[in-house]
Scaffold this active site. Structure first.
Site, mmCIF file in Angstrom:
data_model
loop_
_atom_site.group_PDB
_atom_site.id
_atom_site.type_symbol
_atom_site.label_atom_id
_atom_site.label_comp_id
_atom_site.label_asym_id
_atom_site.label_seq_id
_atom_site.Cartn_x
_atom_site.Cartn_y
_atom_site.Cartn_z
ATOM 1 N N SER A 1 -4.970 -10.251 -7.666
ATOM 2 C CA SER A 1 -5.886 -11.226 -7.061
ATOM 3 C C SER A 1 -5.343 -11.731 -5.739
ATOM 4 C CB SER A 1 -6.121 -12.415 -7.982
ATOM 5 O OG SER A 1 -6.966 -13.341 -7.325
ATOM 6 N N LYS B 1 -7.092 -10.922 -15.734
ATOM 7 C CA LYS B 1 -7.694 -10.897 -14.386
ATOM 8 C C LYS B 1 -9.194 -11.165 -14.479
ATOM 9 C CE LYS B 1 -8.408 -10.367 -9.986
ATOM 10 N NZ LYS B 1 -9.326 -9.423 -9.520
ATOM 11 N N HIS C 1 -9.629 -14.809 -15.030
ATOM 12 C CA HIS C 1 -9.334 -15.447 -13.737
ATOM 13 C C HIS C 1 -10.582 -15.437 -12.866
ATOM 14 C CE1 HIS C 1 -8.583 -14.892 -9.438
ATOM 15 N NE2 HIS C 1 -7.531 -15.686 -9.556
ATOM 16 N N ASN C 2 -11.226 -14.295 -12.778
ATOM 17 C CA ASN C 2 -12.424 -14.203 -11.938
ATOM 18 C C ASN C 2 -13.566 -15.049 -12.492
ATOM 19 O OD1 ASN C 2 -10.846 -12.289 -10.652
ATOM 20 N ND2 ASN C 2 -12.545 -10.917 -10.244
ATOM 21 N N GLU D 1 -12.897 -18.423 -11.501
ATOM 22 C CA GLU D 1 -13.187 -18.500 -10.053
ATOM 23 C C GLU D 1 -14.692 -18.736 -9.832
ATOM 24 O OE1 GLU D 1 -11.460 -15.161 -7.806
ATOM 25 O OE2 GLU D 1 -13.401 -14.960 -6.810
HETATM 26 P P1 NDP Z 1 -13.279 0.061 -2.844
HETATM 27 O O1 NDP Z 1 -13.531 -0.550 -4.147
HETATM 28 O O2 NDP Z 1 -14.307 -0.051 -1.784
HETATM 29 O O3 NDP Z 1 -12.947 1.631 -3.071
HETATM 30 C C1 NDP Z 1 -12.743 2.502 -2.003
HETATM 31 C C2 NDP Z 1 -11.607 3.445 -2.307
HETATM 32 O O4 NDP Z 1 -11.889 4.211 -3.489
HETATM 33 C C3 NDP Z 1 -11.403 4.457 -1.189
HETATM 34 O O5 NDP Z 1 -10.038 4.705 -1.053
HETATM 35 C C4 NDP Z 1 -12.144 5.670 -1.738
HETATM 36 O O6 NDP Z 1 -11.710 6.892 -1.164
HETATM 37 C C5 NDP Z 1 -11.762 5.601 -3.177
HETATM 38 N N1 NDP Z 1 -12.633 6.390 -4.037
HETATM 39 C C6 NDP Z 1 -13.912 6.115 -4.387
HETATM 40 N N2 NDP Z 1 -14.378 7.073 -5.205
HETATM 41 C C7 NDP Z 1 -13.372 7.963 -5.406
HETATM 42 C C8 NDP Z 1 -13.231 9.148 -6.176
HETATM 43 N N3 NDP Z 1 -14.225 9.607 -6.940
HETATM 44 N N4 NDP Z 1 -12.046 9.806 -6.130
HETATM 45 C C9 NDP Z 1 -11.032 9.338 -5.384
HETATM 46 N N5 NDP Z 1 -11.099 8.227 -4.634
HETATM 47 C C10 NDP Z 1 -12.257 7.538 -4.659
HETATM 48 O O7 NDP Z 1 -11.868 -0.442 -2.241
HETATM 49 P P2 NDP Z 1 -11.173 -1.883 -2.230
HETATM 50 O O8 NDP Z 1 -9.929 -1.686 -1.481
HETATM 51 O O9 NDP Z 1 -12.106 -2.973 -1.846
HETATM 52 O O10 NDP Z 1 -10.820 -2.137 -3.769
HETATM 53 C C11 NDP Z 1 -9.990 -1.254 -4.512
HETATM 54 C C12 NDP Z 1 -9.927 -1.754 -5.940
HETATM 55 O O11 NDP Z 1 -9.352 -3.055 -5.947
HETATM 56 C C13 NDP Z 1 -11.304 -1.897 -6.593
HETATM 57 O O12 NDP Z 1 -11.205 -1.533 -7.953
HETATM 58 C C14 NDP Z 1 -11.612 -3.365 -6.450
HETATM 59 O O13 NDP Z 1 -12.479 -3.814 -7.476
HETATM 60 C C15 NDP Z 1 -10.225 -3.964 -6.593
HETATM 61 N N6 NDP Z 1 -10.047 -5.272 -5.974
HETATM 62 C C16 NDP Z 1 -10.611 -5.562 -4.782
HETATM 63 C C17 NDP Z 1 -10.445 -6.805 -4.199
HETATM 64 C C18 NDP Z 1 -11.034 -7.104 -2.873
HETATM 65 O O14 NDP Z 1 -10.915 -8.257 -2.429
HETATM 66 N N7 NDP Z 1 -11.646 -6.151 -2.193
HETATM 67 C C19 NDP Z 1 -9.635 -7.858 -4.860
HETATM 68 C C20 NDP Z 1 -9.017 -7.419 -6.062
HETATM 69 C C21 NDP Z 1 -9.238 -6.182 -6.601
HETATM 70 P P3 NDP Z 1 -12.425 7.495 0.164
HETATM 71 O O15 NDP Z 1 -11.783 6.792 1.304
HETATM 72 O O16 NDP Z 1 -12.128 8.933 0.094
HETATM 73 O O17 NDP Z 1 -13.892 7.166 0.033
#
Ligand code: NDP
Length: 473
Positions: free
Chosen positions: A128, A182, A185-186, A189
């Site tokens: 988080s 987590k 937590h959300n 939130e």
């Molecule tokens: P996203 O959730 O937008 O995911 C994008 C990433 O996933 C890219 O690297 C993408 O690769 C990859 N991806 C998607 N589909 C596939 C696949 N089939 N095979 C391999 N790679 C894949 O990214 P975030 O950084 O926002 O979040 C990452 C994780 O962290 C998520 O689970 C999210 O819920 C969690 N999270 C996010 C927070 C936030 O504030 N954003 C906070 C806490 C947790 P490519 O570049 O090739 O498309």
């Protein structure tokens, strides 16, 4: 040179987590399905530490020292399974896959069990703090085996936020415990944000204050017991003026709140566990109501009371009390859910430790969490935070104002579902008798569901359709 840890999935979260590791001196392997992201990371931030970029999963896995620590930061759901399926065959027993995405804890339990059969540790980990937290120090909630924590803990603690020198990272418990915590937590939130939104709405429409004035009220609150990241950013958002119109920013934003699903999971899980989390549920429903544009359009203009403005500064103080008391209830409900999940799945979660690791790095970080830590330190088995000496006194002191605020909201027609449900929960818990006795009577009447008595053991049924004598067993 081998990397100490690797990150695959380099969107905002993965990229910043990798940079955080590198900045702390840990050589980090980096990989992304689309390798342009990997290249961009190394080009832009290569100077921050040692990055070992890999274009293929094979090269990525080869570049990790053993036992391998592989962090997956991809979109939750199907993509996480796809990535596990791709990497697991390349790993050896003892290696660890850390899923830092927002996975559903049930998925984490399934994945952990499947990978355990192959000797691979699967560590569902809550992270988080959003983008900034990932880079500067998030709150980290790792599940999985105690053995995996021995190898991962020091690294994760190193990059986590610190409060009073204590890392905001602790081994939560086995399998899905980290993602469960987590999730809650959300959920908390969501409740926290809803309560703050209601406080704003009341200050605006009941006290007649302008957004910039309300920003000042929140700034003042942020110097007291409500001090928290969410109150701080609320003041910032309210003080912001829209550049193109010159209006308060909050007045030009469409009033339809979105959600990604962790709040909903918290409520669904609470229903399954039989834990009342009305504060969290109302927060999820409030977002849902806001998004029903056609429904709202159809109902707009239905009769309501006139919105008379409440004079005097006393009202803002009353809202502060209502907010603090409602917040205590929302946290009490969230911690109850963790307690119930821990019992159901045998996780043995230390509730005080959860409050401790939420004091920094995460979105709900707040001065208040130190009070929760202290409450569980005083009595680890306490059935509810509401009976802790400090919280009982605070709520007792606030309750008069809290009732005034809920009554005022109803009187002038400003929706305050969070404040209202929190108060109803408090009154339900402290009641001598609840009308549940009548509910039991009704159930026995129409369905012969039986009831228990206050004065004797056993279960009883009244012959409602006959002579109304009572049969007992
Ligand atoms: P996203 O959730 O937008 O995911 C994008 C990433 O996933 C890219 O690297 C993408 O690769 C990859 N991806 C998607 N589909 C596939 C696949 N089939 N095979 C391999 N790679 C894949 O990214 P975030 O950084 O926002 O979040 C990452 C994780 O962290 C998520 O689970 C999210 O819920 C969690 N999270 C996010 C927070 C936030 O504030 N954003 C906070 C806490 C947790 P490519 O570049 O090739 O498309």
């Amino acid at each position: 040179q081998k990397a100490r840890i690797g990150v695959t999935g380099l969107a905002v979260m993965g990229r910043n987590l990798a940079r955080n590791l590198a900045r702390h001196g840990h050589p980090v392997a980096v990989h992304n399905r689309t390798s342009a992201r990997t290249k961009a990371l190394v080009e832009e931030f290569g100077g921050e530490g040692t990055f070992l970029p890999a274009e293929t999963p094979e090269r990525f896995v080869e570049s990790l020292e053993r036992p391998r620590r592989l962090v997956v930061m991809v979109k939750a759901g199907g993509p996480t399974d796809a990535v596990i399926d791709e990497f697991a065959p390349l790993l050896e027993p003892g290696d660890m896959i850390v899923d830092g995405g927002n996975a559903n804890f049930a998925d984490t339990r399934r994945r952990e069990a499947a990978l355990r059969e192959r000797g691979i540790h699967f560590v569902g980990t809550g992270v988080s703090g959003g983008e900034e937290g990932a880079l500067l120090g998030p709150s980290i909630m790792p599940g999985g085996s105690a053995e995996s924590y021995e190898a991962l803990g020091p690294l994760l603690e190193d990059i986590s936020a610190k409060v009073d020198g204590t890392p905001c990272c602790v081994h939560v418990g086995p399998d899905g415990a980290g993602h469960f915590v987590k999730m809650v937590h959300n959920g908390i939130e969501y409740a926290d944000m809803q309560l703050i939104a209601e406080a704003y709405d009341l200050l605006r429409h009941a006290a007649g204050l302008a957004p910039a004035e309300i920003a000042e009220v929140f700034r003042t609150w942020n110097t007291g017991r409500l001090e928290s990241y969410l109150i701080e950013i609320t003041a910032e958002v309210l003080a912001h003026t829209d550049a193109s119109t010159g209006k308060p920013f909050v007045d030009v934003v469409l009033d339809q709140a979105e959600q990604k699903g962790t709040g909903r999971w918290t409520v669904q899980t609470a229903l399954d566990l039989g834990v009342p989390v009305g504060g969290i549920a109302e927060a999820v429903f409030a977002r849902s109501v806001s998004g029903h544009a056609a429904l709202r359009e159809a109902a707009r203009g239905l009769p309501g009371p006139s919105r008379t403005v409440m004079a005097g500064s006393g009202f803002a103080d009353a809202v502060e009390k209502a907010l603090y008391a409602s917040k205590i209830v929302a946290y009490a409900q969230g911690f109850h859910e963790i307690q119930a999940g821990s019992a159901e799945y045998g996780w043995n979660i230390d509730l005080g430790a959860m409050a401790t690791i939420w004091r920094g790095g995460c979105i709900i970080r707040a001065r208040f969490l130190d009070r929760i830590r202290a409450a569980y330190e005083a009595d680890p088995e306490t059935p509810t935070l509401l009976t802790d000496d400090h919280f009982a006194e605070a709520v007792g002191d606030a309750q008069g104002a809290w009732r005034e605020v809920v009554a005022a909201a109803a009187r002038i027609g400003v929706p305050a579902p969070g404040f209202s449900t929190a108060l109803a929960y408090y009154d339900s818990l402290r009641a001598d008798r609840l009308p549940a006795a009548l509910t039991q009577g009704q159930r026995d009447f129409f369905g012969a569901h039986t009831y228990r008595r206050t004065d004797r053991d056993g279960s009883f049924h009244t012959l409602w359709g006959g002579d109304r004598t009572e049969a007992g067993a």
